[in-house]
Design an enzyme around this catalytic site. Structure first.
Site, PDB file in Angstrom:
ATOM      1  N   GLU A 166       0.844  -1.193   0.000  1.00 19.77           N
ATOM      2  CA  GLU A 166       0.000   0.000   0.000  1.00 19.77           C
ATOM      3  C   GLU A 166       0.885   1.251   0.000  1.00 19.77           C
ATOM      4  O   GLU A 166       1.682   1.470   0.903  1.00 19.77           O
ATOM      5  CB  GLU A 166      -0.884  -0.005   1.253  1.00 19.77           C
ATOM      6  N   ASP A 205      -1.168  -1.068   5.650  1.00 18.03           N
ATOM      7  CA  ASP A 205      -1.068  -0.463   6.984  1.00 18.03           C
ATOM      8  C   ASP A 205      -2.047  -1.119   7.949  1.00 18.03           C
ATOM      9  O   ASP A 205      -3.088  -1.620   7.543  1.00 18.03           O
ATOM     10  CB  ASP A 205      -1.417   1.036   6.919  1.00 18.03           C
ATOM     11  N   ASP A 209      -4.306  -0.015   9.724  1.00 18.45           N
ATOM     12  CA  ASP A 209      -5.387   0.911  10.091  1.00 18.45           C
ATOM     13  C   ASP A 209      -6.618   0.612   9.235  1.00 18.45           C
ATOM     14  O   ASP A 209      -6.642  -0.348   8.463  1.00 18.45           O
ATOM     15  CB  ASP A 209      -4.930   2.367   9.928  1.00 18.45           C
ATOM     16  N   ASP A 218      -7.998   2.156   6.674  1.00 21.00           N
ATOM     17  CA  ASP A 218      -7.764   2.203   5.235  1.00 21.00           C
ATOM     18  C   ASP A 218      -7.023   0.963   4.756  1.00 21.00           C
ATOM     19  O   ASP A 218      -7.348   0.385   3.726  1.00 21.00           O
ATOM     20  CB  ASP A 218      -6.921   3.439   4.873  1.00 21.00           C
TER      21      ASP A 218
END
Ligand code: 0RA
Length: 646
Positions: free
Chosen positions: A432, A508, A510, A512
């Site tokens: 990403e 990541d 998180d 997203d």
């Protein structure tokens, strides 16, 4: 229910083959593996017997309990395992069933044996692989019990009381010497299978109780679906919009093969047909699926021609798959002596089943179309759109190919490829963001690790047509880098051209990141399915915390518990330290990224596997599908499971 049929069982029907030592020596030969899948397979082996009783008409209730101490109890109200003496072995039949391999006892042709995949290896295998195994039988007015350790009898059969019921209670604890990774059962895996069985067998009711769960509201689940496969289809399509009020329901029997099918067209672009033979999911398809496909194509084609819906001079050619786009269906057949073929023994081989399914489906579907001309027209219009999109996708595919040929070497520009070219030893990281991609490029071992940075969000393939999907830049880059093509048509995806046998999604930690990960997995699941079946897709697990102490000592923690442990240790030693939470991969320098997430010696990869195909479809359609409400509910229900088990 015991009086439904005459109880004509004789102990001599039971065939005895070998002892249980073999099972303990090579457990994987019998249950596939000794990891999560094999562990849960123990439950299937016992439950299959209860379901056999249900199929024979003797059982309509099943209760499964997961105990706090690692035991599982499975109770059914079938006939109970026979207890009379086996004439040759001079042992109680139940002892033969529980201690001799392949002593099924169900060799009459009236019953539908389960022997697909790993099913049908017998309860004796469960006994062999259990530290402790307890059987209680209610039969002929009496209660009998018997106990074993690692397959060896510790309490010979004894009568302990009287009863008015019939049935079997099996309680066992998997042997940690065999299941060395973990002996912890997952409620969701069990619940998915029990739900599936309840859909496929509308006569049964299933209760599951998880005594480990503290939250009362999550402790138990009950399944009973009087609508059977029809309810199953509605369930699968909960987050899709159906084109019809009720699924089409078809039931019939040809040559002793009962055929049941429910299906409906929806607003998605994927084909979702799940097929079962004697309650086993036939992932690799087989003759029943070919019979269904032939009937569907023939029936819709001839209806369209008869009613002038597809003009004979039209330029588009409609192929079989066009008739199945946006179709969700469950096909369930019962076959007395199934032959299973294929790599995972989940492909039905019996040729007589093809014509049985074809005859039943053709006749009943024809009737349906004649009686529902409006729906028929809508369906065929959709089929034409599918054919057009397929044609556009073919052009997009050619474009991808042409682009890659002109791009020199044929690979996407932002791919940092590895230097060796033996797919078996090559891995590709889909990363990403460009900045993390940069760190990964610097940190990697370039001989066998390739890096493909992905910018921003990739397309939600759950909501897009195949031609749009193939026009998407990020998807094009992935397709060309992997080199095996894309799509679910017969020759669209070619495994032998795949350039890497490990495809590692690195995002990541998180919201997203998990969204991008889900988008990528949805894409692989829908359009490169064999990758997931083969177990080639992995998820990288970057650490959540870095704990820096004096003298350059650095520790990483992947969860809060480990972080606290490390902190406690440092405090004990009177060390100063600093804890930082990684927000994204980009915060790690190349060597940290290598050490924690990419070095095969130290990293942990989560392999993406499908335990249950229908449940996986349900998950993806719910996560990525249209309706907002069930989606939120799903996420709330599953919030506590941080990792993504498909
Ligand atoms: C052998 C023969 C018969 C039934 C069973 C085993 C049986 C096994 C299990 C395991 C869990 N529940 C079970 N229920 C039945 C046939 C019995 C007959 O013909 O009476």
């Amino acid at each position: 229910m015991a009086d439904k049929k005459i109880n004509d069982y004789k102990a001599s029907n039971i065939q005895v083959l070998e002892g249980l030592e073999a099972v303990r020596k090579r457990p994987s030969m019998y249950i596939g593996d000794t990891a999560q899948r094999g562990l849960h397979h123990l439950i299937n082996e016992v439950v299959d017997n209860s379901i056999d009783e249900a199929l024979a008409g003797y059982c309509d209730y099943l209760k499964l309990t997961i105990h706090e101490d690692g035991y599982i109890t499975i109770l059914d109200n079938g006939r109970g395992i026979p207890v009379d003496e086996h004439p040759k072995l001079k042992l109680p039949a139940v002892e033969v069933v529980l201690t001799k391999l392949h002593a099924g006892g169900k060799f009459d042709k009236d019953s539908y044996k389960v022997s697909g995949g790993l099913h049908g290896v017998g309860v004796s295998c469960v006994n062999a692989l259990s530290a402790h195994f307890y059987a209680e039988i209610h039969r002929d007015g009496e209660i009998y019990v018997m106990e074993f350790e690692k397959g060896a009898t510790v309490t010979p059969l004894k009568m302990i009381g009287e009863t008015e019921k019939t049935g079997t209670i099996i309680k066992f604890k998997p042997d940690p010497e065999i299941f060395t990774q973990s002996t912890e059962f997952k409620f969701d895996i069990i619940a998915d299978r029990m739900r599936e069985l309840a859909f496929l067998n509308p006569e049964i009711s299933v209760d599951i109780i998880d005594e480990r769960e503290e939250d009362e509201s999550l402790r138990s689940k009950s399944f009973h679906f009087s609508g059977g496969v029809k309810d199953f289809v509605k369930f699968l399509d909960e987050s899709r919009e159906s084109m019809m009020k009720e699924p089409i329901y078809i039931k019939g029997e040809v040559e002793q093969v009962p055929v049941e099918l429910a299906m409906q067209y929806n607003n998605s672009y994927t084909e979702n047909i799940f097929s079962y033979v004697n309650n086993i999911n036939t992932r690799e398809g087989g003759t029943h699926i070919s019979g269904f496909r032939r009937a569907l194509t023939r029936c819709l084609k001839s209806y369209a021609e008869k009613n002038n819906i597809i003009k004979s001079n039209s330029k588009i050619t409609i192929s079989g798959e066009d008739f199945r786009e946006g179709l969700t269906g469950v096909l369930s057949v019962k076959v007395p002596e199934p032959q299973f073929e294929g790599q995972t023994k989940t492909k039905l081989g019996n040729s007589e089943v093809q014509s049985a399914v074809e005859i039943v489906v053709y006749e009943k579907l024809n009737e349906f179309l004649e009686q529902n001309p409006k729906i028929a027209k809508k369906v065929l219009e959709k089929v034409v759109l599918a054919a057009e999109a397929r044609e556009a996708a073919r052009k997009a595919r050619q474009l991808i190919q042409r682009k890659s040929v002109m791009g020199g070497g044929g690979l996407p520009g932002k791919l940092a490829d590895c230097s060796i070219n033996d797919p078996e030893h090559c891995e590709i990281y889909l990363v990403e963001g460009d900045s993390a991609g940069g760190s990964a490029k610097m940190g990697r071992n370039r001989s066998f690790q390739a890096i493909l940075p992905l910018r921003g969000k990739i397309l939600n393939v759950e909501k897009a047509k195949i031609n749009k999907i193939l026009e998407n830049n990020e998807i094009q880059a992935i397709v060309t880098a992997l080199g095996a093509g894309v799509g679910h048509g017969e020759d669209d995806f070619e495994m032998d051209k795949l350039r890497y046998h490990k495809i590692i999604v690195m995002t990541d930690a998180d919201v997203d990141g998990s969204h991008i990960r889900t988008l990528l997995l949805t894409f692989f699941f829908r359009y490169m399915h064999p990758l997931i079946e083969k177990g080639y897709v992995y998820i990288a697990t970057p650490p959540l915390y870095r704990i820096t102490a004096s003298r350059g000592q650095i520790d990483y923690a992947w969860d809060d518990e480990t972080r606290e442990k490390i902190i406690k240790e440092l405090r004990k030693n009177n060390k100063k330290f600093d804890v930082s939470r990684y927000k994204g991969l980009g915060e790690m320098n190349p060597s940290q990224l290598w050490e924690t997430t990419m070095d095969p010696e130290t990293r942990t990869l989560q392999q993406v596997t499908i335990e249950n195909a229908a449940a996986a479809d349900k998950m993806f359609s719910t996560l990525m599908g249209g309706d907002v409400e069930p989606r939120r509910e799903f996420i709330e229900r599953n919030a506590k499971y941080a990792t993504l088990d498909i």
